[in-house]
Write a protein that holds these residues in place. Sequence first.
Motif, PDB file in Angstrom:
ATOM      1  N   PHE A 260      58.182  48.938  36.909  1.00 20.40           N
ATOM      2  CA  PHE A 260      57.249  48.966  38.060  1.00 20.40           C
ATOM      3  C   PHE A 260      56.729  50.370  38.312  1.00 20.40           C
ATOM      4  CE2 PHE A 260      59.558  49.821  42.346  1.00 20.40           C
ATOM      5  CZ  PHE A 260      60.556  50.576  41.767  1.00 20.40           C
ATOM      6  N   VAL A 261      55.425  50.452  38.507  1.00 21.47           N
ATOM      7  CA  VAL A 261      54.787  51.752  38.736  1.00 21.47           C
ATOM      8  C   VAL A 261      53.786  51.713  39.887  1.00 21.47           C
ATOM      9  CG1 VAL A 261      55.113  52.621  36.387  1.00 21.47           C
ATOM     10  CG2 VAL A 261      53.067  51.276  36.931  1.00 21.47           C
ATOM     11  N   GLY A 262      53.529  50.509  40.407  1.00 16.53           N
ATOM     12  CA  GLY A 262      52.656  50.434  41.580  1.00 16.53           C
ATOM     13  C   GLY A 262      53.459  50.854  42.798  1.00 16.53           C
ATOM     14  N   LEU A 281      65.131  45.972  37.043  1.00 18.70           N
ATOM     15  CA  LEU A 281      63.949  46.684  37.515  1.00 18.70           C
ATOM     16  C   LEU A 281      64.129  48.148  37.150  1.00 18.70           C
ATOM     17  CD1 LEU A 281      61.311  46.512  39.273  1.00 18.70           C
ATOM     18  CD2 LEU A 281      62.727  47.226  41.199  1.00 18.70           C
ATOM     19  N   ALA A 282      63.096  48.746  36.591  1.00 13.62           N
ATOM     20  CA  ALA A 282      63.160  50.177  36.264  1.00 13.62           C
ATOM     21  C   ALA A 282      61.768  50.758  36.452  1.00 13.62           C
ATOM     22  CB  ALA A 282      63.648  50.382  34.829  1.00 13.62           C
ATOM     23  N   GLY A 283      61.714  52.066  36.508  1.00  7.96           N
ATOM     24  CA  GLY A 283      60.417  52.729  36.668  1.00  7.96           C
ATOM     25  C   GLY A 283      60.337  53.440  37.997  1.00  7.96           C
ATOM     26  N   GLY A 284      59.125  53.580  38.475  1.00  6.95           N
ATOM     27  CA  GLY A 284      58.886  54.327  39.695  1.00  6.95           C
ATOM     28  C   GLY A 284      57.733  55.289  39.457  1.00  6.95           C
TER      29      GLY A 284
END
Lengths: 338, 338
Positions: A260-262, A281-284
Amino acid sequence: MRATTIHAPRDIRLSTVPDPTITAPTDAIVRVLAACICGSDLWPYRGENPIDEGVTIGHEAVGVVEEVGAEVTSFRAGDFVIVPFDHCDNTCPHCLAGVQSACDHLGFTTSGQAELTRVNQAEGSLVKTEGTIDDALLPSLLALSDVMATGWHAAVAAGVRQGGTAVVVGDGAVGLCGVIAAHELGAERIIAMSRHADRQALAREFGATEVVAERDDAGVAAVLELTGGVGADAVLECVGTDQAIRTAFEVARPGSTVGFVGVPHGVELPVRHMFRRNIGLAGGMAPVRRYLPDLLDRVLDGRIDPGRVFDLTLPLDEVAEGYRAMDERRAIKVLLRP
Amino acid sequence: MRATTIHAPRDIRLSTVPDPTITAPTDAIVRVLAACICGSDLWPYRGENPIDEGVTIGHEAVGVVEEVGAEVTSFRAGDFVIVPFDHCDNTCPHCLAGVQSACDHLGFTTSGQAELTRVNQAEGSLVKTEGTIDDALLPSLLALSDVMATGWHAAVAAGVRQGGTAVVVGDGAVGLCGVIAAHELGAERIIAMSRHADRQALAREFGATEVVAERDDAGVAAVLELTGGVGADAVLECVGTDQAIRTAFEVARPGSTVGFVGVPHGVELPVRHMFRRNIGLAGGMAPVRRYLPDLLDRVLDGRIDPGRVFDLTLPLDEVAEGYRAMDERRAIKVLLRP
């Protein structure tokens, strides 16, 4: 200098403000050659984020170094540089671990849609090119300051692998760059979830093998049918709304990861679904500087052309029209020339 | 048969119920040699999960095959078997991807604390041992039916790596098995968060290099101090409460992953913190069958001894006292002999 300022929801102006100056020996001032409007700029524009009245706005820029602080030794006036939206020293433990977006000296571009912008950690943040830059490359280089690096981060976080199936939720500039990233990282099937014909076409040109135009339950059903009921090996969530997050988790196969990047807005993560189905869930926030050298090579080699997400170019004077065009989805992404 | 039943919060009885029977050709019936009480059994016991009055309870068991259905060919009456709490066909796409806990034919042990229990997908679920089993090994083999595999899953999901620092949140049987797992997977430093002297001691014997007895903000501060302000490379969340999840994310370094295996109860994931710090979440219900062959080897080789989490053994008749002892934290984990 002339700079874009925001005063209230839907009140974007080109104003005259003091030039940014060197405030720390690690700073640099960059003269902006090209800037743009980000999907995340629309959050305050639409009144969904608080606004400090009259503040400058814009965090994506490429340009030429105007001046550097005493501790900046790798850059000098005249260098063409890409300015990551998130500034980092590139030496702290988080930077060394590849998470420059959590740098101990994190900073941000705050007057990207302007003639000049300050970089807080110039030595660690900036990446320069050699020689003169072909004007035709400017859009793709500009995309590296945020959206291309962010789409790449989504794909990396989601664990896109050679031969797998990736779903991209969101057909904004980041989602489209996510398609590029999934393609470069070797996904065999890339399913773009998009309702807009122009974006669907661009997604296909970027490497999407299938397009799902339906949303919500119908969209989930369509992806599950395409994946034999199993779900996708990797899912890129490039929007940030609760609806998009839910769709992402519904189309992800057990054991996979949603990247997720939003920037999350009103998101409640479906923790029990995640637990029951073992979906991670990973990202940021994207560590732009981590990916920049590699992405720059890909642009200069002609392997990727993320600048194609810009479908409207306006002089900086017309920035307010640029916001309107993006808000009304008349444009995917607007490039501004100061 | 004699079986444990639950009737209302804190109302656990040993009842006489009909023997389970073969209801599908993929079933097996196992005569239970040893069973136990799980931390997750305490949720209904404490009234925090709904209760179907009079239902059998218990999902952890080892025993001897009594009878098999027509399609079960690898097992026969007399085989000593470990019964994973989650049953799987081990042939569907999710099983083949190592996520047996999302099997298309998922089933569960529902009368573990009893004389007999049914296994829905015996061929895919069960793992047997050769020859006679030393009674002294029974506790460790029993631990493989859930807690050891679950602690292992937390460590795998958290991405524990050789030389890294792992934090284990939760000092129940799963958390203690998580310490074993982190140690086996090569973590150089293992910080166990535990308030109870007996559990701290066992955590140290299992491989914990440091113990943090403080909770919440003080606990987080202690872990951050131990890790030079950076946070842990991997965090195992082995509780399932909102407080434990929050602690896990606070002690995790940017870019790391919280591996969660505690069934979430009242958890709201800190999505903005996760985004801002790039801290991922992975895990969920453990795919016990995936890890069983490897864990069985480790037990039989004497490399791990997870049976030490059982600090109270009772005859099945005294199951109600077993629940009380765990509820009041007089016991870490109770083993029951039918």
